[in-house]
Design a protein around this motif. Structure first.
Motif, mmCIF file in Angstrom:
data_model
loop_
_atom_site.group_PDB
_atom_site.id
_atom_site.type_symbol
_atom_site.label_atom_id
_atom_site.label_comp_id
_atom_site.label_asym_id
_atom_site.label_seq_id
_atom_site.Cartn_x
_atom_site.Cartn_y
_atom_site.Cartn_z
ATOM 1 N N GLY A 75 87.241 27.198 125.657
ATOM 2 C CA GLY A 75 88.249 28.105 124.776
ATOM 3 C C GLY A 75 89.474 27.387 124.189
ATOM 4 N N ALA A 130 90.370 31.333 116.786
ATOM 5 C CA ALA A 130 89.705 32.118 116.578
ATOM 6 C C ALA A 130 88.388 31.613 117.239
ATOM 7 C CB ALA A 130 89.372 32.099 115.016
ATOM 8 N N THR A 131 87.968 30.485 117.275
ATOM 9 C CA THR A 131 87.170 29.744 118.069
ATOM 10 C C THR A 131 87.673 30.168 119.627
ATOM 11 O OG1 THR A 131 86.839 27.550 116.387
ATOM 12 C CG2 THR A 131 85.781 27.300 118.930
ATOM 13 N N GLN A 135 89.386 32.483 120.865
ATOM 14 C CA GLN A 135 88.709 34.204 121.044
ATOM 15 C C GLN A 135 87.379 33.978 121.532
ATOM 16 O OE1 GLN A 135 91.191 35.530 117.333
ATOM 17 N NE2 GLN A 135 92.206 36.688 118.588
ATOM 18 N N GLN A 136 86.714 32.887 119.992
ATOM 19 C CA GLN A 136 85.614 33.193 120.318
ATOM 20 C C GLN A 136 84.811 33.011 121.358
ATOM 21 O OE1 GLN A 136 83.135 35.148 118.606
ATOM 22 N NE2 GLN A 136 81.352 34.327 120.020
ATOM 23 N N ARG A 155 85.518 35.876 124.101
ATOM 24 C CA ARG A 155 84.124 36.893 124.141
ATOM 25 C C ARG A 155 83.352 36.223 124.848
ATOM 26 N NH1 ARG A 155 86.909 36.745 118.749
ATOM 27 N NH2 ARG A 155 88.342 38.491 118.376
ATOM 28 N N ILE A 156 82.405 35.170 124.880
ATOM 29 C CA ILE A 156 81.409 34.659 125.606
ATOM 30 C C ILE A 156 81.854 35.393 126.428
ATOM 31 C CG2 ILE A 156 79.913 32.768 126.273
ATOM 32 C CD1 ILE A 156 80.652 32.182 122.587
#
Length: 121
Positions: free
Chosen positions: A56, A63-64, A66-67, A70-71
């Motif tokens: 990440g 935004a990517t 943060q994604q 979250r993963i």
């Protein structure tokens, strides 16, 4: 505060790496018949956490990033579940699982803080 020049400078990544190493050490004593089962799943979840933090970090957009964080959080919850299953089925004693769960919770808190920080900056 030190300047962050790489994902390797992130405390959350460092702690996630330490957790993954601890998981490998802890699972060495698990039954050989679990090597392709719970042991492999536990190790995979543990290594996924720092890997997703690093991946990440290397992405172009916030935004990517943060994604991927979250993963990493999801992998952390998967790891915790595998550890609790190992305890429940008698593969690992509570005394071995407790410290690993504590380390995992610490990484989880840092992940949440980083996600929040990226949301407000």
């Amino acid at each position: 505060m030190a300047k962050i020049e790489s994902y390797r400078d992130l405390v959350v990544w460092q702690q996630a790496m330490d957790l993954a190493v601890s998981i490998y050490q802890a699972t060495r004593s698990w039954p050989k018949e679990e090597l392709n089962g719970l042991t492999a799943q536990t190790r995979r979840a543990a290594t996924s956490v720092p890997a997703n933090i690093a991946e990440g970090y290397g992405r172009e957009s916030r935004a990517t990033y943060q994604q991927f964080l979250r993963i990493a959080q999801g992998s952390l919850k998967e790891l915790e579940t595998h550890l609790l299953i190992a305890q429940r089925v008698g593969i690992a004693p509570a005394e071995a699982i407790g410290p690993l769960m504590s380390r995992s919770e610490s990484v989880g808190k840092l992940l949440r803080l980083l996600i929040r920080k990226l949301s407000t900056d």
